[in-house]
Design a protein around this motif. Structure first.
Motif: not given
Length: 123
Positions: A27-28, A74-75
């Motif tokens: 998921x985002x 970002x990770x």
């Protein structure tokens, strides 16, 4: 499919530190509430900390002032830095996610759970 994978647990002496990680996929990242829970042998799972989609962080009284939650968008990874560890911090630590922007300390709030990472603190 949402997946949460914890790592970073281990055995340390009292006073030591550990950083737990929770890698998120499916998921985002940043749109759900994320939380850390722990469960000692023979006890109920308890809430440790949470971070909402707005970035607000809350800690339980048990770990307040000794722990820091952070995230690397970002990770797609959530972290729990724990310092000044005590034997009572021993337990399985779980990462959890809820399809909501805000968080709760209730386990029922969370739809997704990782498999856990063991933390053992010796005196």
């Amino acid at each position: 499919q949402v997946q949460l994978v914890e790592s970073g647990g281990g055995s340390v002496q009292a006073g030591g530190s550990l950083r737990l990680s929770c890698a998120v996929s499916g998921y985002t990242y940043g749109t759900y509430c994320m939380a850390w829970f722990r469960q000692a042998a023979g006890k109920q799972r308890e809430w440790v900390s949470s971070i909402g989609s707005d970035g607000k962080i809350h800690y339980s009284d048990a770990v307040q002032d000794r722990s820091t939650v952070s995230q690397d968008n970002a990770k797609n990874t959530l972290y729990l830095q724990m310092n000044s560890l005590k034997p009572e911090d021993t337990g399985m630590y779980y990462c959890a996610a809820a399809r909501a922007g805000y968080c709760s300390s209730a386990t029922e709030w969370y739809q997704y759970w990782g498999q856990g990472t063991q933390v053992t603190v010796s005196s």
